[in-house]
Design an enzyme around this catalytic site. Structure first.
Site, mmCIF file in Angstrom:
data_model
loop_
_atom_site.group_PDB
_atom_site.id
_atom_site.type_symbol
_atom_site.label_atom_id
_atom_site.label_comp_id
_atom_site.label_asym_id
_atom_site.label_seq_id
_atom_site.Cartn_x
_atom_site.Cartn_y
_atom_site.Cartn_z
ATOM 1 N N GLU A 68 -18.639 20.462 27.316
ATOM 2 C CA GLU A 68 -18.979 19.817 26.594
ATOM 3 C C GLU A 68 -17.786 19.123 25.687
ATOM 4 O O GLU A 68 -16.782 19.937 25.451
ATOM 5 C CB GLU A 68 -19.740 20.663 25.250
ATOM 6 C CG GLU A 68 -21.033 21.309 25.696
ATOM 7 C CD GLU A 68 -21.729 22.082 24.592
ATOM 8 O OE1 GLU A 68 -21.075 22.178 23.593
ATOM 9 O OE2 GLU A 68 -22.508 22.674 24.919
ATOM 10 N N ASP A 97 -20.882 21.429 11.840
ATOM 11 C CA ASP A 97 -19.789 21.894 12.413
ATOM 12 C C ASP A 97 -18.802 22.834 11.361
ATOM 13 O O ASP A 97 -18.969 22.406 10.152
ATOM 14 C CB ASP A 97 -18.752 21.124 13.113
ATOM 15 C CG ASP A 97 -19.375 20.592 14.208
ATOM 16 O OD1 ASP A 97 -19.672 21.445 15.125
ATOM 17 O OD2 ASP A 97 -19.282 19.169 14.499
ATOM 18 N N TYR A 109 -29.732 24.167 24.270
ATOM 19 C CA TYR A 109 -28.928 25.043 23.539
ATOM 20 C C TYR A 109 -29.394 25.646 22.474
ATOM 21 O O TYR A 109 -29.952 25.221 21.557
ATOM 22 C CB TYR A 109 -27.891 24.095 23.264
ATOM 23 C CG TYR A 109 -26.626 24.463 22.666
ATOM 24 C CD1 TYR A 109 -26.465 25.653 21.713
ATOM 25 C CD2 TYR A 109 -25.359 23.699 22.635
ATOM 26 C CE1 TYR A 109 -25.272 25.908 21.353
ATOM 27 C CE2 TYR A 109 -24.182 23.853 22.070
ATOM 28 C CZ TYR A 109 -24.216 25.200 21.338
ATOM 29 O OH TYR A 109 -23.016 25.401 20.698
#
Length: 269
Positions: free
Chosen positions: A49, A60, A175
């Protein structure tokens, strides 16, 4: 078959999980980031990734936020990230590469232009954190139409009523974000991951990769016993943050990748 389908089929035959690595494109600078990217397959990364740096990375944590800021400060752009993929593909034709990030830079670049250049560069999939299934027409549908997988995130709070809507348009792999919160947060328990993987398998035949909070080879080994892939990002990005030189950054990331790969590959023996 796509590179992602081929890789996960190979790993299933080998009876092991994939190591999925994340780094931010252009962190700490273009040359160092490209050297890391080119070194990851040999260091044991099965799927890569590559982050598209953005000024407001809402999903994040501090480590990857800082990586995005370092990259942007050094002049990284979406065009340069796509060029990194082109340079990577000059030497590596088999390892799947997925771009991960947010929709704003893609929207500004132009979806049609972005997808054409991404496909030409050798991008295999996209993870776009802030585009839910209700907006599939924006990017997911056009991406899949040109042969680029669109990989969905699921979380501990994605309930059974919501899962089919999230997963029906997924491709490549799923994911699973194993902890609520941002990247680099605390890790989930083995029991939680085992339960989550069992639940998700009722809704999809796609490979299930687990990420968020996996930092050590031992943690990676445990997850590799349960899931089809183990995603590690913040721990690798931290190697760049603490390095005193470009060479030290490259060595730190690839050395940790080697250790993680050994743990993942030995997990089911």
């Amino acid at each position: 078959m796509s590179r992602l389908e081929t890789r996960f089929a190979q790993l299933k035959q080998e009876g092991r999980a994939a190591l999925v690595t994340y780094t931010t494109g252009g962190d700490p600078d273009y040359a160092t980031s490209l050297a890391i990217l080119k070194g990851l397959p040999k260091a044991g990364a099965d799927v890569i990734e590559l982050g598209m740096p953005f000024t407001d990375p809402m999903a994040d944590g501090p480590a990857i936020q800082a990586a995005a800021l370092r990259a942007l400060k050094s002049g990284q752009t979406l065009a340069k990230t796509l060029n990194m993929v082109r340079e990577f593909r000059q030497e590596e034709s088999e390892t799947p590469l997925v771009l991960m990030g947010y929709y704003n830079p893609i929207h500004r670049y132009g979806v049609e232009r972005f997808l054409a250049e991404a496909k030409d560069a050798g991008v295999d999939g996209l993870i776009v954190v802030d585009l839910p299934p209700e907006h599939d027409a924006e990017l997911c549908d056009p991406a899949q139409a040109v042969g680029i997988d669109f990989i969905r995130l699921t979380t501990p709070t994605t309930d059974n009523n919501r899962l089919p809507r999230v997963l029906n348009s997924s491709s490549g792999f799923v994911y699973y974000v194993s902890v609520a919160g941002v990247t680099g947060a605390g890790s989930a328990t083995t029991e939680h991951i085992e339960h989550a993987v069992t639940r998700l398998r009722q809704f999809t035949q796609l490979p299930l990769c687990v990420g968020f909070g996996i930092r050590t080879p031992e943690q990676a080994r445990v997850v590799a016993q349960l899931a089809d892939g183990v995603v590690v990002g913040s721990a690798l990005v931290d190697q760049i943050a603490k390095a005193n030189s470009s060479a030290e950054a490259v060595e730190g990331v690839l050395s940790l990748c080697n250790s993680l790969a050994e743990a993942v590959r030995s997990a089911r023996r």
